[in-house]
Design an enzyme around this catalytic site. Structure first.
Site, PDB file in Angstrom:
ATOM      1  N   HIS A 122       0.838  -1.190   0.000  1.00  0.00           N
ATOM      2  CA  HIS A 122       0.000   0.000   0.000  1.00  0.00           C
ATOM      3  C   HIS A 122       0.880   1.250   0.000  1.00  0.00           C
ATOM      4  O   HIS A 122       2.088   1.184   0.253  1.00  0.00           O
ATOM      5  CB  HIS A 122      -0.947   0.015   1.195  1.00  0.00           C
ATOM      6  CG  HIS A 122      -0.303  -0.262   2.521  1.00  0.00           C
ATOM      7  ND1 HIS A 122       0.719   0.502   3.033  1.00  0.00           N
ATOM      8  CD2 HIS A 122      -0.543  -1.229   3.435  1.00  0.00           C
ATOM      9  CE1 HIS A 122       1.059   0.023   4.212  1.00  0.00           C
ATOM     10  NE2 HIS A 122       0.325  -1.045   4.480  1.00  0.00           N
TER      11      HIS A 122
HETATM   12  P1  TYD Z   1      -2.360  -3.693   7.322  1.00  0.00           P
HETATM   13  O1  TYD Z   1      -2.291  -2.260   6.922  1.00  0.00           O
HETATM   14  O2  TYD Z   1      -2.949  -4.642   6.333  1.00  0.00           O
HETATM   15  O3  TYD Z   1      -0.944  -4.216   7.777  1.00  0.00           O
HETATM   16  P2  TYD Z   1       0.407  -4.263   6.917  1.00  0.00           P
HETATM   17  O4  TYD Z   1       0.597  -2.927   6.318  1.00  0.00           O
HETATM   18  O5  TYD Z   1       1.473  -4.593   7.886  1.00  0.00           O
HETATM   19  O6  TYD Z   1       0.287  -5.334   5.899  1.00  0.00           O
HETATM   20  O7  TYD Z   1      -3.183  -3.748   8.681  1.00  0.00           O
HETATM   21  C1  TYD Z   1      -3.744  -4.949   9.181  1.00  0.00           C
HETATM   22  C2  TYD Z   1      -5.019  -4.602   9.929  1.00  0.00           C
HETATM   23  O8  TYD Z   1      -4.742  -3.796  11.078  1.00  0.00           O
HETATM   24  C3  TYD Z   1      -6.014  -3.831   9.096  1.00  0.00           C
HETATM   25  O9  TYD Z   1      -7.309  -4.331   9.393  1.00  0.00           O
HETATM   26  C4  TYD Z   1      -5.918  -2.419   9.600  1.00  0.00           C
HETATM   27  C5  TYD Z   1      -5.479  -2.582  11.028  1.00  0.00           C
HETATM   28  N1  TYD Z   1      -4.620  -1.492  11.523  1.00  0.00           N
HETATM   29  C6  TYD Z   1      -5.099  -0.621  12.493  1.00  0.00           C
HETATM   30  O10 TYD Z   1      -6.256  -0.711  12.942  1.00  0.00           O
HETATM   31  N2  TYD Z   1      -4.277   0.358  12.956  1.00  0.00           N
HETATM   32  C7  TYD Z   1      -2.998   0.504  12.505  1.00  0.00           C
HETATM   33  O11 TYD Z   1      -2.278   1.420  12.964  1.00  0.00           O
HETATM   34  C8  TYD Z   1      -2.512  -0.388  11.489  1.00  0.00           C
HETATM   35  C9  TYD Z   1      -1.132  -0.246  10.941  1.00  0.00           C
HETATM   36  C10 TYD Z   1      -3.364  -1.382  11.041  1.00  0.00           C
END
Ligand code: TYD
Length: 152
Positions: A61
């Site tokens: 992302h």
């Molecule tokens: P995600 O962005 O997919 O993690 P990564 O970038 O490591 O692959 O996040 C996983 C889940 O956690 C998603 O449902 C969003 C949630 N999340 C939060 O609620 N707060 C946060 O600060 C982060 C980073 C993720």
């Protein structure tokens, strides 16, 4: 950045490794990362990632508003950063005293996690899912639109 009088978005050029001060003595190591000092923003949020298998790819992302610093406080992982215009850089995170700075509007992927990897992430914002761009084609489109706007 000014190029021939034109402003262009080159956020990937801002990506860099950061070396944090370490205070070691016979009791062990202590690494310091202060917001707006060792880390180039005020830290609003931390989160950490562990228990990811080696074949997992996380991230995938870009963020419109958030800047991050990623530190493998244990183990190792890799971070691929892409600018949506064909440029990419791969960094290896394998030292607790070294982090990578990620500005806004770069695509990032974290992968190749070691079994003991603990990836600490410092963020410049509180969480807002709406500022995430999770589709690569959409990211490329937005980068192109931003460039076109700035060239006008
Ligand atoms: P995600 O962005 O997919 O993690 P990564 O970038 O490591 O692959 O996040 C996983 C889940 O956690 C998603 O449902 C969003 C949630 N999340 C939060 O609620 N707060 C946060 O600060 C982060 C980073 C993720």
């Amino acid at each position: 950045m000014l190029e021939g009088g034109r402003k262009t978005v080159h956020n990937i050029n801002l990506v860099r490794m950061l070396d944090f001060p370490e205070h070691g003595d016979n009791r062990g190591q202590l690494v310091i990362a202060e917001g707006e000092k060792d880390v180039p923003f005020a830290i609003q949020r931390i989160f950490y990632i562990y228990g990811s298998d080696s074949d997992v790819v996380r991230g995938q992302h870009a963020n419109r508003n958030s800047e991050f610093v990623l530190i493998n406080v244990a183990g190792s992982s890799k971070v691929k950063v892409m600018d949506g215009k064909g440029n990419e850089i791969i960094y290896v995170l394998n030292r607790p005293r070294t982090g990578i700075y990620l500005p806004t509007m770069v695509w990032k992927e974290m992968y190749d996690f070691s079994p003991d990897s603990v990836l600490l992430c410092l963020a410049s914002t509180h969480y807002d899912g709406n500022e995430y761009i999770r589709n690569y084609d959409e990211f490329v489109k937005i980068v192109n639109e931003m460039n076109n706007k700035e060239e006008k």
